[in-house]
Design an enzyme around this catalytic site. Sequence first.
Site, PDB file in Angstrom:
ATOM      1  N   PRO A  98       0.790  -1.220   0.000  1.00  0.00           N
ATOM      2  CA  PRO A  98       0.000   0.000   0.000  1.00  0.00           C
ATOM      3  C   PRO A  98       0.830   1.281   0.000  1.00  0.00           C
ATOM      4  O   PRO A  98       1.845   1.367   0.686  1.00  0.00           O
ATOM      5  CB  PRO A  98      -0.816  -0.101   1.294  1.00  0.00           C
ATOM      6  N   ASN A  99       0.348   2.212  -0.790  1.00  0.00           N
ATOM      7  CA  ASN A  99       0.893   3.574  -0.904  1.00  0.00           C
ATOM      8  C   ASN A  99       2.215   3.656  -1.671  1.00  0.00           C
ATOM      9  O   ASN A  99       2.716   4.755  -1.908  1.00  0.00           O
ATOM     10  CB  ASN A  99       1.031   4.236   0.487  1.00  0.00           C
ATOM     11  N   ARG A 146       5.391  10.905  -2.600  1.00  0.00           N
ATOM     12  CA  ARG A 146       5.096  10.576  -1.206  1.00  0.00           C
ATOM     13  C   ARG A 146       6.343  10.811  -0.348  1.00  0.00           C
ATOM     14  O   ARG A 146       7.345  10.103  -0.494  1.00  0.00           O
ATOM     15  CB  ARG A 146       4.697   9.102  -1.111  1.00  0.00           C
ATOM     16  N   TYR A 198      11.450   8.734   1.183  1.00  0.00           N
ATOM     17  CA  TYR A 198      11.426   7.642   0.203  1.00  0.00           C
ATOM     18  C   TYR A 198      12.134   7.967  -1.110  1.00  0.00           C
ATOM     19  O   TYR A 198      12.207   7.107  -1.990  1.00  0.00           O
ATOM     20  CB  TYR A 198       9.967   7.241  -0.076  1.00  0.00           C
ATOM     21  N   ASN A 254       8.149  -5.373  -0.693  1.00  0.00           N
ATOM     22  CA  ASN A 254       8.029  -4.218   0.182  1.00  0.00           C
ATOM     23  C   ASN A 254       6.546  -4.151   0.527  1.00  0.00           C
ATOM     24  O   ASN A 254       5.736  -3.673  -0.272  1.00  0.00           O
ATOM     25  CB  ASN A 254       8.495  -2.936  -0.511  1.00  0.00           C
ATOM     26  N   ALA A 281       3.038  -0.623   4.965  1.00  0.00           N
ATOM     27  CA  ALA A 281       2.529  -0.675   6.341  1.00  0.00           C
ATOM     28  C   ALA A 281       2.019  -2.064   6.729  1.00  0.00           C
ATOM     29  O   ALA A 281       1.990  -2.401   7.921  1.00  0.00           O
ATOM     30  CB  ALA A 281       1.430   0.370   6.521  1.00  0.00           C
ATOM     31  N   HIS A 290       3.923  -4.309   9.199  1.00  0.00           N
ATOM     32  CA  HIS A 290       3.839  -4.173  10.656  1.00  0.00           C
ATOM     33  C   HIS A 290       2.544  -4.736  11.230  1.00  0.00           C
ATOM     34  O   HIS A 290       2.392  -4.791  12.439  1.00  0.00           O
ATOM     35  CB  HIS A 290       3.976  -2.684  11.035  1.00  0.00           C
ATOM     36  N   ASP A 314       1.300 -15.461   7.018  1.00  0.00           N
ATOM     37  CA  ASP A 314       0.851 -16.835   6.771  1.00  0.00           C
ATOM     38  C   ASP A 314       1.009 -17.221   5.299  1.00  0.00           C
ATOM     39  O   ASP A 314       1.308 -18.378   4.984  1.00  0.00           O
ATOM     40  CB  ASP A 314      -0.605 -17.008   7.206  1.00  0.00           C
ATOM     41  N   GLU A 330      12.263  -9.531   2.513  1.00  0.00           N
ATOM     42  CA  GLU A 330      11.529  -8.306   2.888  1.00  0.00           C
ATOM     43  C   GLU A 330      12.419  -7.093   2.584  1.00  0.00           C
ATOM     44  O   GLU A 330      13.601  -7.105   2.908  1.00  0.00           O
ATOM     45  CB  GLU A 330      11.231  -8.378   4.396  1.00  0.00           C
ATOM     46  N   HIS A 336      12.641  -2.666   2.508  1.00  0.00           N
ATOM     47  CA  HIS A 336      12.102  -1.329   2.786  1.00  0.00           C
ATOM     48  C   HIS A 336      13.049  -0.290   2.219  1.00  0.00           C
ATOM     49  O   HIS A 336      14.273  -0.427   2.352  1.00  0.00           O
ATOM     50  CB  HIS A 336      11.947  -1.089   4.290  1.00  0.00           C
ATOM     51  N   ARG A 385      13.213   4.877  12.565  1.00  0.00           N
ATOM     52  CA  ARG A 385      11.967   5.656  12.515  1.00  0.00           C
ATOM     53  C   ARG A 385      11.092   5.347  13.738  1.00  0.00           C
ATOM     54  O   ARG A 385      11.605   4.869  14.746  1.00  0.00           O
ATOM     55  CB  ARG A 385      11.248   5.369  11.178  1.00  0.00           C
ATOM     56  N   ARG A 442       7.232   1.031  13.604  1.00  0.00           N
ATOM     57  CA  ARG A 442       7.813   0.448  12.380  1.00  0.00           C
ATOM     58  C   ARG A 442       8.923  -0.555  12.688  1.00  0.00           C
ATOM     59  O   ARG A 442       9.496  -1.171  11.793  1.00  0.00           O
ATOM     60  CB  ARG A 442       8.366   1.545  11.464  1.00  0.00           C
TER      61      ARG A 442
HETATM   62  C1  DQA Z   1       8.257   1.235   3.940  1.00  0.00           C
HETATM   63  C2  DQA Z   1       8.300   1.452   5.456  1.00  0.00           C
HETATM   64  C3  DQA Z   1       6.935   1.215   6.085  1.00  0.00           C
HETATM   65  O1  DQA Z   1       6.985   1.438   7.479  1.00  0.00           O
HETATM   66  C4  DQA Z   1       5.912   2.162   5.475  1.00  0.00           C
HETATM   67  O2  DQA Z   1       4.631   1.919   6.013  1.00  0.00           O
HETATM   68  C5  DQA Z   1       5.903   2.139   3.996  1.00  0.00           C
HETATM   69  C6  DQA Z   1       7.185   2.093   3.295  1.00  0.00           C
HETATM   70  C7  DQA Z   1       9.604   1.543   3.261  1.00  0.00           C
HETATM   71  O3  DQA Z   1       9.764   1.156   2.116  1.00  0.00           O
HETATM   72  O4  DQA Z   1      10.470   2.188   3.869  1.00  0.00           O
HETATM   73  O5  DQA Z   1       4.868   2.226   3.366  1.00  0.00           O
HETATM   74  O6  DQA Z   1       7.963  -0.141   3.692  1.00  0.00           O
END
Ligand code: DQA
Length: 129
Positions: free
Chosen positions: A10-11, A18, A23, A74, A77, A80, A87, A98, A100, A107, A111
């Site tokens: 998401p996002n 953003r 980022y 990635n 959110a 977390h 699962d 994983e 980020h 941060r 997180r």
């Molecule tokens: C993120 C870090 C996460 O905490 C955050 O919610 C994101 C981006 C990162 O790429 O640093 O959406 O995954």
Amino acid sequence: MTAVYVLNGPNLNLLGRREPTVYGSATLDEIERRVRERASEAAVELTFGQSNHEGELVGWIQEAGLQGAGVVINAGAYTHTSLALRDAIGGSGAVTVEVHISNVYAREAFRHKSMIAPVCAGVICGSGP
Ligand code: DQA
């Protein structure tokens, strides 16, 4: 041929506009282009996806597992919060890393906890796009 699913949660579709101080300025399209270049150099069959919906990410992870593909995710959110992603990774058998963009450990405290890290082969964070 090695197959890898590169998944964004998401996002992350908002990358580029953003919180650029956190980022960076690269858009997700630019990141996808770079990943596709590297994948083709390495003869990796790539599936690239972004979704704001947890269930769609679960579906891609299951698909990767069925195909014997790896996953680089990635999860934004959902990292977390999402027992469903944990699962899916644990249950699908897909070897998963994983990722980020930001250093989540530098941060906010919320997180610092990853639901998915215990079922991932590794974690990369803080290296930017
Ligand atoms: C993120 C870090 C996460 O905490 C955050 O919610 C994101 C981006 C990162 O790429 O640093 O959406 O995954």
